[in-house]
Design a protein around this motif. Structure first.
Motif, PDB file in Angstrom:
ATOM      1  N   HIS A  44       0.833  -1.198   0.000  1.00  0.00           N
ATOM      2  CA  HIS A  44       0.000   0.000   0.000  1.00  0.00           C
ATOM      3  C   HIS A  44       0.878   1.261   0.000  1.00  0.00           C
ATOM      4  O   HIS A  44       0.627   2.200  -0.755  1.00  0.00           O
ATOM      5  N   LYS A  45       1.906   1.272   0.830  1.00  0.00           N
ATOM      6  CA  LYS A  45       2.803   2.431   0.891  1.00  0.00           C
ATOM      7  C   LYS A  45       3.597   2.620  -0.396  1.00  0.00           C
ATOM      8  O   LYS A  45       3.911   3.737  -0.779  1.00  0.00           O
ATOM      9  N   ARG A  47       2.403   1.758  -3.242  1.00  0.00           N
ATOM     10  CA  ARG A  47       1.383   1.915  -4.288  1.00  0.00           C
ATOM     11  C   ARG A  47       1.572   0.890  -5.400  1.00  0.00           C
ATOM     12  O   ARG A  47       1.598   1.225  -6.584  1.00  0.00           O
TER      13      ARG A  47
END
Length: 67
Positions: A44-45, A47
């Motif tokens: 998630h970080k 992307r």
């Protein structure tokens, strides 16, 4: 780069995953049942959608010998 936002554990998990260390070995190596949680957070970080994409960030992540 998003790697700077990683926690210590996310950094280790993402580094091992980026260097193609299998999930079961990640759990053994880190003695953690939360490997998947850390991977999802790291993805998630960064992307990225999944395991194959963090390899582009691998120079900024620890390898199997470092983690």
């Amino acid at each position: 780069m998003a790697v700077a936002a990683f926690t210590r554990v996310e950094h280790r998990v993402a580094g091992l995953a980026a260097h193609a260390v299998p999930g079961n070995h990640l759990a053994e190596r880190l003695e953690s049942r939360a490997v998947e949680k850390h991977l999802i957070s790291a993805y998630h970080k960064l992307r990225v959608a999944g395991r194959s994409e963090p390899a582009a960030s691998s120079p900024a992540l620890p390898g199997p010998a470092d983690a």
